[in-house]
Design an enzyme around this catalytic site. Structure first.
Site, PDB file in Angstrom:
ATOM      1  CG  HIS A 153      27.488  13.343-105.093  1.00  0.00           C
ATOM      2  ND1 HIS A 153      26.992  14.620-104.969  1.00  0.00           N
ATOM      3  CD2 HIS A 153      28.180  13.326-106.265  1.00  0.00           C
ATOM      4  CE1 HIS A 153      27.365  15.342-106.009  1.00  0.00           C
ATOM      5  NE2 HIS A 153      28.089  14.572-106.815  1.00  0.00           N
ATOM      6  CD  GLU A 154      29.914   9.904-107.353  1.00  0.00           C
ATOM      7  OE1 GLU A 154      29.278  10.367-108.306  1.00  0.00           O
ATOM      8  OE2 GLU A 154      30.977  10.412-106.952  1.00  0.00           O
ATOM      9  CG  HIS A 182      25.998  12.273-110.468  1.00  0.00           C
ATOM     10  ND1 HIS A 182      25.717  13.487-111.051  1.00  0.00           N
ATOM     11  CD2 HIS A 182      27.035  12.505-109.612  1.00  0.00           C
ATOM     12  CE1 HIS A 182      26.535  14.410-110.586  1.00  0.00           C
ATOM     13  NE2 HIS A 182      27.345  13.843-109.699  1.00  0.00           N
ATOM     14  CD  GLU A 198      29.051  16.899-110.585  1.00  0.00           C
ATOM     15  OE1 GLU A 198      28.649  16.488-109.474  1.00  0.00           O
ATOM     16  OE2 GLU A 198      29.668  16.173-111.382  1.00  0.00           O
ATOM     17  CE1 TYR A 229      30.619  17.887-107.598  1.00  0.00           C
ATOM     18  CE2 TYR A 229      31.901  19.739-108.405  1.00  0.00           C
ATOM     19  CZ  TYR A 229      31.649  18.382-108.372  1.00  0.00           C
ATOM     20  OH  TYR A 229      32.425  17.524-109.097  1.00  0.00           O
TER      21      TYR A 229
END
Length: 569
Positions: free
Chosen positions: A354-355, A358, A377, A432
């Site tokens: 996930h990060e 980003h 998100e 999200y």
């Protein structure tokens, strides 16, 4: 920033309209197993009570609004020189703010948490001390400039930063000790703003073009920041580490980590042919574990580069730093605190997955206002499913989406309140999850993967290293499809209610159906209906429509299908 979700098994019941019990029960079981990806099933129906927009404080208004006191200047560079004192959990620093006047002014606003004392504030060019007033976090500086003037503010300050109540969601500093009793420190401030710990123009609409950070920490510890390590200076009792970011960066991503770290080095051959440095700063006792665990980063980067475009920060490298909290997408310096877990979906570490997403969605492309944070998100959450699809196959894409769907609450519109720095994930996770499902539903409606991923990659390519809002994405969708999808985004982004499909089947096999909770313009969304194995494409409207099911059998199977190109029915 990431969010956690309940397991797939927690799907709730579906509400149907005027059906015989046997058909009701059959459809209920199917809905529990294979729910709709177009959001019309009732586990996404309108809740009994709409979420209440809070009454915003004066501090939130001062921090969130782009008043003339903030739009009158544009910051292009920050130079942070900060001492971190673990013994009393304080900071002492000097920050240089390099800016250009975009209008004539005699007062401007910067921001700093009132926990900190400002010991001096001056104009560097004139070497003149400047007067200022404070209200909450706002610092009103009396200084005159004409449009086009370049100027530098020098701010000296000290104090104890807010301690995070629950990092990274409730921001602030995290002061911990590692297993050896040595300081282990981090900060996260996406929702609360970087003025929690250093003075700046604290609004997402103003990104500096570059940043230099010098962190002075007790000898024996390492201070890690974003970008590339430029210099290490050994002092008598401390060490100073200077880091430089050569790209635009949103200010809540500027960060510091302090700990007894060791460096695990790796490299990745990018799809563009360039070598990307991978540096992992981890607690010494975890070095071997980290070296093995972080190998999955290669696969993640490769998939994201193939789908979205090249990794944005080749000159600054890619870092993960073991953090005393779960994780955060700090640009080129991701916080990793998931304990080297293999317990995520399909054994992939979801924090890394996930990060890292980003870096494209949130860091390279950043929203002008957190009201549109679903672009950061929602896109990052959807990226996880795309990764599973690319690595493991279509069915895993479906499973990952179904797993997170029960978290959709529909209490608030996905697009929030502008000008208030209101990141309302605190109230619900729709930015999200519903954000991810909006992208999935769009993909299904297009029914053309080449077109869909061209939209995603074109949106990224057009706006990388810049600021966006929801309309920018809608414009790309409309341009690429040659159609106006405003009707689609108006419902999914700006109203809290979910589209709900009411339907019934009569004793003679007449199917009646219609949308509720949508405007009349919502008459283009296609849904699939299965009549004893025959798939029929329907386009409901808010007006009741009818069709006769051919060769109707009362004991046959009739149901609206999961809206997916990759059907598991």
């Amino acid at each position: 920033m990431h969010v956690t979700f309940p397991p797939f098994e927690s799907l709730t019941a579906v509400r149907l309209h005027n059906m015989k019990f046997i058909n009701y029960l059959f459809a209920l079981i199917l809905a529990l197993l294979f729910g709709s990806c177009s959001l019309f099933r009732s586990e996404m129906a309108t809740p009994k009570r709409e979420g209440k927009i809070p009454k915003f404080s004066e501090e939130q208004i001062l921090l969130g609004e782009l008043t003339p006191l903030r739009t009158c200047f544009d910051v292009n560079y920050y130079d942070l020189q900060i001492e971190v004192h673990p013994e009393d959990q304080t900071l002492k620093g000097t920050v240089f703010i390099h800016a250009i006047a975009t209008a004539n002014f005699d007062t401007l606003q910067i921001d700093l948490h009132p926990n900190f004392e400002i010991t001096s504030l001056e104009d560097v060019h004139s070497n003149k001390a400047l007067s200022f007033d404070r209200k909450h976090r706002a610092v009103f500086v009396q200084t005159s400039h004409k449009k086009g003037d370049e100027f530098i503010l020098k701010v000296k300050y000290n104090g104890a930063p807010e301690e995070a109540k629950k990092a990274p969601w409730k921001g602030g500093f995290v002061w911990k000790e590692d297993t050896e009793g040595k300081p282990w420190i981090g900060v996260a401030c996406e929702s609360d703003g970087a003025s929690l710990w250093w003075p700046l123009k604290d609004h997402t609409a103003d990104e500096p073009d570059s940043v230099r950070m010098t962190y002075t920490v007790p000898k024996g510890l390492i201070g890690v920041g974003n970008g590339v390590l430029e210099n290490t200076l050994e002092n008598k009792e401390t060490t100073s580490y200077t880091w430089f970011v050569s790209y635009p960066i949103n200010t809540y991503n500027i960060t510091v980590y302090v700990g007894d770290f060791t460096l695990v080095q790796d490299s990745y051959k990018g799809l563009g042919g360039d070598e990307l440095t991978l540096n992992y700063y981890v607690l010494k006792q975890h070095a071997k574990k980290a070296e093995k665990h972080f190998k999955q980063t290669h696969h993640i980067l490769k998939v994201y580069e193939r789908i979205f475009g090249l990794y944005p920060w080749y000159k600054d490298g890619f870092k993960m730093i073991e953090s005393p909290y779960a994780g955060m997408e700090h640009q080129s310096a991701i916080a990793y605190g998931n304990g080297y877990s293999k317990g995520g979906l399909f054994t992939t570490d979801y924090i890394i997955l996930h990060e890292t997403a980003h870096e494209w969605w949130g860091n390279s492309i950043t929203v002008k206002d957190l009201a549109d944070v679903w672009i950061q998100e929602g896109f990052a959450t959807y990226s996880e499913s795309v990764y599973y699809e690319q690595m493991l196959g279509e069915q895993y894409y479906d499973i990952s989406l179904r797993r997170i769907r029960p978290s959709i609450e529909n209490k608030y519109p996905v697009v929030g309140v502008e000008g208030r720095r209101w990141f309302h994930f605190r109230k619900h996770s729709d930015v999200y999850v519903k954000g991810a499902w909006i992208l999935h539903t769009l993909r299904e409606q297009l029914n053309d993967d080449t077109l869909f991923f061209d939209i995603i990659s074109s949106f990224y390519d057009q706006y990388k290293y810049s600021l966006v809002d929801s309309q920018d994405f809608i414009d790309v969708v409309n341009a690429k499809t040659g159609k106006d999808f405003t009707w689609f985004f108006k419902v999914y982004l700006t109203q809290h209610q979910s589209p709900h499909l009411e339907y019934e089947i009569s004793k003679t096999g007449e199917l009646t159906y219609r949308w509720t909770n949508v405007p009349a313009s919502f008459d283009k969304l296609k849904v699939k209906f299965n009549a004893q194995g025959e798939e029929i494409i329907l386009t409901p409207s808010t007006t009741e429509q009818r069709m006769q099911i051919k060769e109707y059998t009362p004991t046959g199977s009739y149901r609206f299908l999961k809206q997916s190109l990759y059907s598991v029915n």
